[in-house]
Design a protein around this motif. Structure first.
Motif, PDB file in Angstrom:
ATOM      1  N   ALA A 167       0.839  -1.200   0.000  1.00 43.23           N
ATOM      2  CA  ALA A 167       0.000   0.000   0.000  1.00 43.23           C
ATOM      3  C   ALA A 167       0.877   1.255   0.000  1.00 43.23           C
ATOM      4  CB  ALA A 167      -0.929  -0.004   1.209  1.00 43.23           C
ATOM      5  N   GLN A 168       1.953   1.234   0.790  1.00 41.91           N
ATOM      6  CA  GLN A 168       2.881   2.357   0.807  1.00 41.91           C
ATOM      7  C   GLN A 168       3.572   2.532  -0.544  1.00 41.91           C
ATOM      8  OE1 GLN A 168       3.841   4.633   3.593  1.00 41.91           O
ATOM      9  NE2 GLN A 168       1.729   3.939   3.903  1.00 41.91           N
ATOM     10  N   LEU A 169       3.911   1.421  -1.177  1.00 36.90           N
ATOM     11  CA  LEU A 169       4.554   1.496  -2.500  1.00 36.90           C
ATOM     12  C   LEU A 169       3.600   2.059  -3.539  1.00 36.90           C
ATOM     13  CD1 LEU A 169       6.611  -1.828  -2.664  1.00 36.90           C
ATOM     14  CD2 LEU A 169       7.421   0.479  -2.160  1.00 36.90           C
ATOM     15  N   ALA A 170       2.330   1.682  -3.436  1.00 43.53           N
ATOM     16  CA  ALA A 170       1.342   2.223  -4.372  1.00 43.53           C
ATOM     17  C   ALA A 170       1.198   3.735  -4.176  1.00 43.53           C
ATOM     18  CB  ALA A 170      -0.003   1.524  -4.168  1.00 43.53           C
ATOM     19  N   ALA A 171       1.196   4.188  -2.886  1.00 44.49           N
ATOM     20  CA  ALA A 171       1.105   5.628  -2.612  1.00 44.49           C
ATOM     21  C   ALA A 171       2.346   6.355  -3.121  1.00 44.49           C
ATOM     22  CB  ALA A 171       0.940   5.847  -1.105  1.00 44.49           C
ATOM     23  N   ARG A 172       3.490   5.707  -2.965  1.00 45.03           N
ATOM     24  CA  ARG A 172       4.737   6.314  -3.452  1.00 45.03           C
ATOM     25  C   ARG A 172       4.741   6.402  -4.979  1.00 45.03           C
ATOM     26  NH1 ARG A 172       9.907   4.034  -4.621  1.00 45.03           N
ATOM     27  NH2 ARG A 172      11.592   5.590  -4.408  1.00 45.03           N
TER      28      ARG A 172
END
Length: 472
Positions: free
Chosen positions: A428-433
């Protein structure tokens, strides 16, 4: 292609047709729980796990029985040496076996019976054999009951031996035997043995012989005739020979196929504690991830000798990492959001290899060829070629139980809920990044990367997306 397996009883590869259409009954010998599992035990369980997975992949419903021998001469001896109850020692080592099986992703059997839970079935089988003239109580009133090997004309047919060339059975005192090769079905209670290791029987108090235990348990769960009996090559004689003889002499059809996996050596020599050239699963798992250990133990043909040497796990790790790298890169490119719906497919060459006596080396060759083709497609930015290769790789790794995307193997093989949750949160953090980078919000992109780095997460960026891993 028709499934074909090597049958030890006929010494030939032949077509496999289940006794019941669409259903397969498989029994393989599990642990005699006298000590920690060694690499040979785990290799055997893995070989029959691979067989089970392939039968299931082929559309068959598989019932698997793997026994636990929890009463045995060696268990009693080890327990006395340790000054602990035999049943406590047996249970402790049974759990050690289960831990090793679980760590390497070996499927749970349908049934896992313990010998001590099936004494009545063993009594019934002994009574049948006595009635048919193939067994006799010892004449010295010791309570021992023996199988009369010369009463059964087919004795020796599994291992293709002449009875006169066989060694004497060393499983009981020969004083009451008609022939030194007669083996114990029931062992009369002896002075000095634990009172808890005796059961009443029509022939006197005592306990079962090793060979009797397996015949009684497999018949209980699979019936008097079933498809496949398996185990390590070291069990062919006397254990499996005696199992087959006593079961068929009782009037049972017993196993249609006998399948045996090969041994594990160390630098070409038989492993032996006395010369110090052994390695056990726990030691292997300290060197390499569970997925790597599974790959190593399962990469050879199941009937061949598997030779361990320093560096074996390093080579296996490199092979696994090639598969992982492609799969993660392909998934990141084709499904950057993290959610993917993918129908895994099996290449025809892979199916042909697996159908041909479970030819794992040939099947792995197809897998690695497909990975190479997938990497070529990735480099060429060929989405269709990448997807086709990914489907094939996922189908093959699923069939072999080595799919790196499965929760069992995530981030070092920990299949806990915490690991699954970590994977969801980091992605999820990678998608936001990725969204921040798309919007050229470099400050937010760097903040997310720094937060993950502080938490011990490494990020590898490429034109096709980002892949995360725990810092070493």
């Amino acid at each position: 292609m028709t499934l074909r397996f090597y049958d030890s009883a006929t010494a030939a590869v032949r077509d496999f047709v289940p006794l019941k259409e669409g259903r397969v009954s498989l029994y393989y010998c599990g642990a005699t729980v006298q000590g920690e599992p060694h690499i040979g035990h785990v290799r055997s369980a893995l070989a029959f796990d691979q067989l089970t997975r392939w039968l299931q992949t082929s559309g068959l419903d598989v019932t698997v029985v793997r026994n636990v021998t929890d009463i045995d001469d060696k268990i009693l001896v080890k327990a006395a040496e340790n000054n602990e109850p035999w049943w406590a020692l047996a249970y402790r080592f049974e759990q050690a076996f289960e831990d090793a099986y679980d760590a390497l992703g070996i499927l749970k059997p349908t049934y896992e019976p313990r010998a001590t839970g099936h004494i009545p079935e063993m009594h019934a089988l002994v009574a049948q054999l006595i009635e048919r003239g193939h067994a006799y109580p010892a004449p010295d009133n010791s309570g021992d009951v023996y199988f009369d090997v010369r009463s059964w004309a087919k004795y020796g047919s599994l291992t293709h031996q002449n009875i006169d060339d066989m060694q004497a059975a060393a499983d009981a005192d020969p004083r009451g035997k008609r022939d030194p090769r007669d083996f114990a079905l029931w062992k009369g209670f002896k002075e000095g043995e634990p009172e808890t290791a005796r059961w009443e029987s029509p022939w006197g108090a005592g306990r079962p012989g090793w060979h009797l235990e397996c015949s009684a348990m497999v018949t209980k769960y699979l019936g008097t005739e079933f498809d496949i009996h398996g185990g390590g090559l070291d069990l062919r004689f006397p254990h499996h020979e005696n199992e087959m003889a006593q079961s068929q002499a009782a009037g049972h059809g017993f196993a249609s196929f006998w399948m045996h996996n090969g041994m594990v050596t160390y630098l070409g020599e038989k492993m032996s504690k006395s010369i110090g050239n052994t390695i056990n699963p726990r030691e292997m798992l300290e060197i390499a991830r569970p997925l790597v250990v599974r790959y190593y133990l399962g990469q050879a043909h199941y009937r061949s000798v598997l030779d361990y040497r320093p560096g074996s796990l390093t080579e296996a790790a490199a092979a696994v990492e090639r598969i992982e790298t492609f799969m993660h890169a392909a998934l990141a490119k084709l499904f950057p959001g993290g959610d993917f719906g993918l129908v895994a497919k099996l290449p025809d060459a892979f199916r042909a290899a697996m159908d041909d006596d479970l030819n794992i080396p040939a099947a792995l060759a197809v897998l690695h060829d497909t990975v190479r083709a997938g990497n070529t497609a990735l480099a060429a930015r060929d989405d269709a070629g990448t997807l086709l290769a990914l489907q094939g790789v996922m189908g093959m790794t699923d069939a072999l139980g080595i799919n790196p995307t499965e929760a069992q193997w995530q981030r070092g093989g920990d299949a806990t809920a915490e690991t699954a949750a970590l994977d969801v949160l980091v992605n999820a953090q990678l998608a936001a990044r990725a969204q921040a980078r798309k919007e050229k919000n470099w400050a937010e992109s760097d903040r997310i990367r720094d937060t993950l780095a502080a938490a011990g997460i490494d990020i590898a960026d490429s034109a096709d997306g980002s892949i995360w891993s725990l810092k070493k």
